[in-house]
Design a protein around this motif. Structure first.
Motif, PDB file in Angstrom:
ATOM      1  N   ARG A 144       0.829  -1.210   0.000  1.00  0.00           N
ATOM      2  CA  ARG A 144       0.000   0.000   0.000  1.00  0.00           C
ATOM      3  C   ARG A 144       0.861   1.257   0.000  1.00  0.00           C
ATOM      4  O   ARG A 144       0.570   2.224  -0.692  1.00  0.00           O
ATOM      5  CB  ARG A 144      -0.944   0.003   1.206  1.00  0.00           C
ATOM      6  N   LEU A 145       1.905   1.226   0.774  1.00  0.00           N
ATOM      7  CA  LEU A 145       2.763   2.416   0.847  1.00  0.00           C
ATOM      8  C   LEU A 145       3.378   2.721  -0.517  1.00  0.00           C
ATOM      9  O   LEU A 145       3.435   3.860  -0.947  1.00  0.00           O
ATOM     10  CB  LEU A 145       3.860   2.189   1.887  1.00  0.00           C
ATOM     11  N   ARG A 146       3.825   1.691  -1.215  1.00  0.00           N
ATOM     12  CA  ARG A 146       4.402   1.906  -2.530  1.00  0.00           C
ATOM     13  C   ARG A 146       3.317   2.305  -3.520  1.00  0.00           C
ATOM     14  O   ARG A 146       3.500   3.153  -4.385  1.00  0.00           O
ATOM     15  CB  ARG A 146       5.117   0.635  -3.012  1.00  0.00           C
ATOM     16  N   LEU A 147       2.173   1.671  -3.436  1.00  0.00           N
ATOM     17  CA  LEU A 147       1.061   1.949  -4.342  1.00  0.00           C
ATOM     18  C   LEU A 147       0.576   3.381  -4.217  1.00  0.00           C
ATOM     19  O   LEU A 147      -0.020   3.934  -5.135  1.00  0.00           O
ATOM     20  CB  LEU A 147      -0.093   0.979  -4.037  1.00  0.00           C
ATOM     21  N   ASN A 148       0.864   3.972  -3.070  1.00  0.00           N
ATOM     22  CA  ASN A 148       0.450   5.363  -2.850  1.00  0.00           C
ATOM     23  C   ASN A 148       1.071   6.323  -3.851  1.00  0.00           C
ATOM     24  O   ASN A 148       0.615   7.448  -4.009  1.00  0.00           O
ATOM     25  CB  ASN A 148       0.818   5.781  -1.420  1.00  0.00           C
ATOM     26  N   ASP A 149       2.091   5.885  -4.561  1.00  0.00           N
ATOM     27  CA  ASP A 149       2.721   6.721  -5.585  1.00  0.00           C
ATOM     28  C   ASP A 149       1.749   7.100  -6.692  1.00  0.00           C
ATOM     29  O   ASP A 149       1.838   8.189  -7.252  1.00  0.00           O
ATOM     30  CB  ASP A 149       3.880   5.963  -6.258  1.00  0.00           C
ATOM     31  N   ASN A 150       0.904   6.154  -7.075  1.00  0.00           N
ATOM     32  CA  ASN A 150       0.103   6.315  -8.303  1.00  0.00           C
ATOM     33  C   ASN A 150      -1.382   6.466  -8.020  1.00  0.00           C
ATOM     34  O   ASN A 150      -1.895   5.922  -7.043  1.00  0.00           O
ATOM     35  CB  ASN A 150       0.294   5.102  -9.224  1.00  0.00           C
ATOM     36  N   ILE A 151      -2.062   7.159  -8.899  1.00  0.00           N
ATOM     37  CA  ILE A 151      -3.495   7.383  -8.733  1.00  0.00           C
ATOM     38  C   ILE A 151      -4.277   6.472  -9.678  1.00  0.00           C
ATOM     39  O   ILE A 151      -3.945   6.352 -10.864  1.00  0.00           O
ATOM     40  CB  ILE A 151      -3.889   8.844  -9.036  1.00  0.00           C
TER      41      ILE A 151
END
Lengths: 292, 825, 162
Positions: free
Chosen positions: C128-135
């Protein structure tokens, strides 16, 4: 949203980059990671005429531990710094702050130097470097000079660098082991520009808080080390009352602005809250948990 | 006047496929047909279209909110090498007509501003060049002289605008686009006799779909045939595409509109008149194919699809038994610079204006005003998500002021499961539902009691934890009457909103379904495949889907208003029925059996009850295509195997008058959301501890894709509640011009998981009992989240009447509440 | 206007092109090389739809000039698999409904490819933390997270991500 026309060169050494800066000075911009510069080019918010791409100058990518200081090459990427065990051991506040700096993808290429030179008032690193008492090393074809943080971060989006100067290194005095630190940020989304960001460093010696540094970002015009807040704690034992005094002093001293995301009253209020929270955490990390 | 209550002689439906039958494909979590190409990066999006000798267009956007265009000096731009054409509004007005508008009388909007600009970002000049880069260079060389006019940014001020501040003087002396009063049922009576009247003022700020892909078109003009081709990532081309031809001043059969994959829409790509006309205009002027893709600034400032922007003064009447009897509201809605859908977003709300409750009278006074902002268009919910917000907020206000329980109050006021089909005061019908059932399912999934106990404990620890409850309707399948029923003079009073499907089975037994509306993430290929596979007992792998352009298209209204799955299911079912008949006739002949004794099983057609007596569809297909002389001599039995079907709205009636709009949106889904939040009272930040979403969308064709819509819609609803806001200043300058400032939820802003429950009350009117599911999450999450935050801050007495409720706003409310309570101990 | 010659490796193949310095890497990939799987959402560095791997690192192609990729190695979504031969990460997205409109998907896939190369077994919080990069505007992210977790399972039975 496409960039305007510009000339482009990629010098293969620092010397060559400095020569080019000397020649083109105010009409050229340095291109490092590009995550600040290229979006501005896409918006046509700037029209630089010439870009000097320094992103491959590996000679400026390093983290060196010396007896009394750390030296970080200006073109070291954020993720390199974030992952460095030297930084984790010596400047844990930087690692804590990085959680809020842009995002992973941007940190892959974004550089510390680029960040500091852009000095966007919502960027966190200028505050952290100021709190750490960092010194910037600037070089030009004319020579080198060191600039302390207070002088370097002149105004929002402006630094003390002359048109022909390049930031090549950031020097951080070593923090004593067991020092207390904390960086907190309030933003609407994780990774967004801070509504308010706050950082502090201190050491506890013989029960008293020493060498206290308290500062904020986006709570006023520029970097904000709040002397009044620091004075409220400096030399005193860490206690809830002292922390409260520091929070109130901070709230009175800062001059936050209103923008489309938050008004000044909110920022003032949150700065006080973050002061309370971060000082507690810093004291606890320094080995002295605060009751009450 | 339409009396609220159960309809005792419900209209007969046309449902052929009953919901309670045994199904083998429908209802499964079949993996999507659309995915492989998207996963491989081989989707066909508008910017992927490249035509030989294609040029690129860009638009000079107005920097001013309201101004007359005095002069345009484009000489330097035209002289720039690589620039092919530079077109001003005046030139465009000679070659094109106004853009299509559903309001009557229409409000004139041009593809390029003509004479004056009415909002920041409005196109002022179109530049066509060899590249987008060059086109933007050229834009920088154009000198436009503006004569400023007073800019109107405040919707209340707009009501009283006069003189030069009026955006459309031909419409009236002020900026009131429309002012209507509606009375549905005995409103005055109920309020006069009410035991309690609850009042609130509510503010729903302007947000929008903002898909990751902007709108765009590629147009070419064939000199040889005199025909335009426009590729565009919009919808409704097989419905009202001819209006683009009208705008281009070409005969409609000289325009072919070709669909492409769309990277999300959420309503904003419903009908892309402007980008289509701009690209075509550029193509005609330059003699080359022209691509015009909005960049993100073009889209944020001028998408023509901002969402509702409303201030409500709402009152609720209750009797002595705490039964809600009547609802009355005055709403001012800031429509921006144009009025393409008229009051459609309010008519939409009328479809479910009592929510799931037995309110028997509704009064509505509606002001639609013009301001110098991008116009409203379609945004997930199309206005009824705001109606839901209004209803649930006033319900929560009643609960709060009367000291009632939010769950029990709702339950006591629900329309009962035995009362369907239910007519609401506006004349619309709710087809089926079980609102107490949805509430109970949510309570159980959440373990509501346990969370209330945890909340108590948290309060003793000084933590602010809250549980929100919202029960809302999700209308599905609009009738075309919605487009004009609120017009003072209806104008073009269309009543068709069909959907078509064509099915071809080739000689080897493989099927191709042609759809007449686009894919924008709503899984049309998957749905169509599943329905055909169910109907013909075929392997879904033997079915592929194609999209028809307007040359080959049948009537297709397209996705929107949570209609597409219902309608395409009806269309495919209809086409399948025709093909099945023919297959059975041919198979019957091959098997020497009566076609009425045949059934479809596992890719074969065989005699029911006789396992050996069957023939593969492939064999039948081969026969049908090539062996005419072996088949009975019946002129109806032509060679080949294809069928098309146009499925009309399953249940729609005409409006009777302004107090009874007939049945216009009867396929009524329902949702119950229960978020659990924690508020950091010192910073105003909100985080989610739990989230339960119960949805009733009738029979689900594919539960996996329904869940996807629930999560995605809820995420957008959370964004609407906490983050999203197109902010304009007093001078009409848009402050949120990029994704830096228009904030959409990332994963960190959302609950760690949204636990989804499905309650199924099939529709008696649609094939298989399907209802709409696309908009739901955004239609219920905002009031649910706001209710949770209010619940968390109940000890402080904080009341939230505005969305988005940002940290700064929430903290201000908390400070005010603390000040009211006096100094802290 | 001046053009420069650059040499770039894209998905294992060498290309030599003469381009303007101002050409964005995103446009270079899409229109010079013709790989249209990398999508453009904002040209502002915020949405991440244009994420590619540059020398293995997740990079926003809209914020980089193509000339900066001279001598570098780029990987785009097209390197992961074909529609009829998807790689485990892609298959996992398919199984777990990790996409709806498909527009942000290539950026998500490249971002997650980098993560899984760094760490073949990240926990849900790390994902989730890494996925927070992209919308993503369609999915609400949860199914994307589930897809990555499924990919980890699939990859346990296979060799490292290609």
């Amino acid at each position: 949203m496409k960039p305007p026309v510009f000339e482009y060169e990629r010098p293969d050494s620092l010397r060559a980059a400095l020569d080019s800066l000397a020649k083109h000075g105010g009409k050229a911009k340095l291109l490092a990671g590009g995550y600040s510069l290229v979006p501005m080019l896409n918006l046509r918010a700037i029209n630089p005429g010439r870009l000097i791409d320094v992103s491959r100058l590996t000679e400026l990518q390093y983290i060196v531990e010396e007896f009394s200081q750390l030296r970080i090459g200006a073109l070291t990427t954020h993720n390199t710094i974030l992952r460095s065990s030297v930084i984790a051991a010596n400047c844990p506040i930087m690692v804590e702050t990085y959680r809020h700096v842009a995002n992973h993808s941007i940190r892959n290429r974004g550089t510390l130097g680029g960040n500091l030179c852009h000095n966007d008032p919502t960027f966190e690193m200028p505050l952290v470097i100021s709190l750490l008492g960092g010194t910037m090393v600037a070089r030009s074809a004319r020579g080198s000079r060191t600039i302390n943080a207070q002088r370097f971060f002149k105004a929002p989006f402006a630094t003390d660098l002359a048109a022909d100067e390049m930031l090549i290194e950031v020097r951080l005095p070593r923090m004593p082991s067991g020092h207390g630190y904390c960086f907190l940020e309030v933003s609407q989304r994780l990774g967004d520009r801070a509504l308010v960001a706050a950082g502090c460093l201190l050491t506890i010696r013989y029960g008293a808080c020493r060498d206290v540094r308290i500062g904020f970002r986006n709570a006023g015009d520029n970097i904000y080390r709040v002397a009044a807040a620091e004075a409220a704690i400096e030399g005193k034992p860490a206690s809830a009352a002292m922390i409260e005094a520091a929070a109130e002093a901070a709230a009175r001293a800062i001059t936050p602005l209103s923008d489309l995301h938050a008004d000044d009253a909110y920022r003032r209020d949150v700065a006080a809250t973050l002061t309370r929270r971060m000082l507690r955490i810093a004291c606890e990390r320094a080995g002295h948990a605060v009751d009450g | 006047m339409a009396e609220a209550g159960k309809i005792h002689s419900p209209p007969p439906g046309r449902q052929k496929e009953r919901p309670d039958q045994r199904l083998s494909v429908i209802g499964t979590r079949m993996l999507r047909k659309e995915d492989p190409r998207f996963l491989a990066g081989r989707g066909r999006f508008i910017d992927d279209i490249t035509l030989p000798n294609m040029a690129h267009a860009a638009v000079l956007r107005s920097p001013r909110a309201h101004a007359r265009i005095r002069s345009i000096d484009k000489s330097a731009a035209e002289a720039l090498p690589g620039v092919v054409a530079v077109i001003t509004g005046e030139e465009a007005a000679r070659e094109t007509g106004p853009l299509p508008c559903f309001a009557n009388p229409p409000v004139e909007q041009r593809c390029i501003a003509f004479g004056k600009v009415r909002h920041v970002g409005e196109p002022v000049v179109l530049v066509v060049a060899d590249s987008r880069y060059l086109a933007e260079d050229a834009i920088g060389l154009i000198n436009v002289v503006y004569e400023p006019l007073p800019a109107v940014s405040d919707m209340m001020e707009a009501i009283n605008s006069h003189g030069d501040a009026v955006l459309h003087p031909e419409r009236g002396p002020n900026n009131v686009a429309e002012h209507r009063d509606y009375v549905f049922g005995p409103v005055e009576e109920e309020f006069a006799g009410a035991a309690h009247v609850i009042k609130r003022r509510l503010r729903w700020s302007r947000s929008g779909g903002q898909p990751i892909e902007t709108a765009g078109a590629v147009a070419s003009f064939d000199e040889g045939s005199g025909k335009f081709t426009i590729y565009v990532n919009g919808s409704m081309y097989n419905y009202i595409g001819f209006t683009i031809a009208t705008a281009l001043k070409v005969p409609s059969h000289q325009l072919n509109i070709v669909p492409v994959d769309a990277g999300g829409s959420f309503g904003s790509k419903l009908f892309l008149h402007k980008v289509s006309v701009l690209a075509a205009l550029g193509s005609r002027a330059s003699g080359r194919p022209v691509k015009y893709i909005e960049d993100r600034i073009d889209n944020i400032t001028a998408s023509d699809n901002h969402g509702s922007d409303r201030i409500y003064d709402v009152e609720l009447a209750l009797d002595a038994n705490h039964q809600m009897t009547a609802l009355r509201y005055k709403v001012v809605d800031d429509y921006g610079a144009y009025f393409q859908y008229g009051l459609g977003t309010h008519g939409n709300g009328f479809s479910q204006t009592v929510g799931p409750y037995k309110i028997r009278a509704v009064g509505a006074e509606i002001y639609a005003v013009f301001t110098n902002k991008c116009q409203q268009g379609a945004c997930r919910g199309f206005g009824s998500e705001v109606t839901n917000f209004m209803i649930e907020r006033i319900v929560d206000a009643a609960v709060d002021e009367l000291g009632l329980d939010p769950v029990a109050f709702r339950r006591d006021n629900f329309i009962r499961p035995e009362e369907f089909p239910y007519q609401i005061p506006t004349g619309n019908l709710y087809d089926s539902g079980n609102y107490p059932g949805a509430l109970d399912m949510a309570l159980e999934m959440l373990d509501y009691k346990n969370w209330r106990e945890k909340q108590q404990l948290a309060r003793t620890q000084g933590r602010y934890v809250g549980i929100g409850v919202a029960s809302c309707q999700e209308k599905g399948v609009f009738s075309a009457t919605e487009f004009w029923m609120l017009n003072r003079d209806p104008g073009f009073a269309l009543t068709s909103s069909p959907e078509s499907a064509s099915v071809k089975i080739d000689p080897t037994g493989k099927a191709v379904i042609s759809l007449h509306a686009p894919c924008w993430g709503n899984s049309p290929e998957t749905v169509a495949t599943m329905v055909l596979a169910e109907q013909l007992a075929m392997d879904p792998a033997d079915i592929s889907v194609a999209y028809s352009d307007t040359d080959h298209g049948l009537p297709g209204t397209g996705p929107g208003g949570s209609r597409y799955t219902v309608m395409v299911t009806g269309a495919v079912t209809g086409a399948a029925a025709i093909i099945k008949e023919k297959l059975k006739r041919v198979a019957g002949h091959m098997l020497e059996a009566d076609s009425r004794d045949l059934e479809f099983r596992s890719g074969k057609i065989g005699v029911a009850g006789a396992p050996g007596l069957e023939v593969a569809i492939a064999e039948v297909a081969m026969q049908a295509h090539f062996f005419r002389l072996s088949l009975p001599d019946d002129p109806e039995l032509t060679s080949g195997l294809e069928a098309s079907y146009t499925y009309d709205h399953p249940l729609a009636t005409l409006p009777k008058n302004n107090s009874d709009f007939g049945i216009f949106y009867p396929i009524m889904g329902h949702m119950c959301h229960m978020p659990v939040v924690e508020v950091d009272a010192k910073t105003g930040q909100v985080s989610f501890l739990d989230y339960v979403a119960v949805h009733d969308c009738g029979t689900m064709i594919n539960p996996m894709t329904v869940d996807g819509h629930v999560r995605g819609g809820t995420a957008q609803g959370i964004g609407t509640a906490l983050l999203e806001h197109f902010q304009y200043d007093r001078n009409g300058q848009l402050l949120t011009t990029s994704f830096q400032d228009y904030l959409m939820p990332r994963v960190a802003e959302l609950p760690p998981t949204i636990r989804i429950g499905h309650l199924v009350t099939p529709s008696p009117y649609t094939e298989y009992g399907v209802k709409g599911a696309g908009e739901g999450g955004r239609m219920v999450a905002p009031p649910a989240v706001v209710a949770a935050i209010e619940d968390a801050l109940r000890p402080l007495g904080v009341r939230i009447d505005t969305v988005p409720i940002t940290p700064a706003r929430l903290r201000a409310l908390i400070r005010e509440a603390e000040a009211r309570k006096g100094p802290r101990r | 206007m001046d053009t420069l010659q650059i040499n770039v490796t894209v998905n294992g193949r060498a290309y030599q092109r003469r381009i303007e310095p101002r050409l964005l890497l995103s446009d270079f990939i899409r229109h010079e090389i013709g790989l249209t799987g990398t999508h453009i959402g904002c040209e502002n560095g915020v949405c991440g739809a244009c994420t590619v791997l540059l020398d293995g690192l997740a990079t926003r192609a809209c914020c980089m000039l193509a000339v900066q990729a001279d001598g570098r190695r780029i990987e785009t979504v097209e390197s992961l698999g074909r529609a009829n031969n998807l790689n485990p990460l892609q298959r996992a997205f398919w199984e777990m409904h990790g996409l709806q409109c498909g527009y942000c998907t290539p950026g998500m896939l490249m971002l997650m490819t980098e993560l899984l190369r760094e760490n073949p077994n990240p926990d849900r919080e790390t994902i989730r933390l890494r996925l927070n990069d992209n919308i993503c505007r369609c999915t609400g992210y949860e199914d994307i997270v589930n897809s990555v977790q499924r990919a980890i399972e699939l990859m346990r039975g296979e060799t490292a991500v290609r």
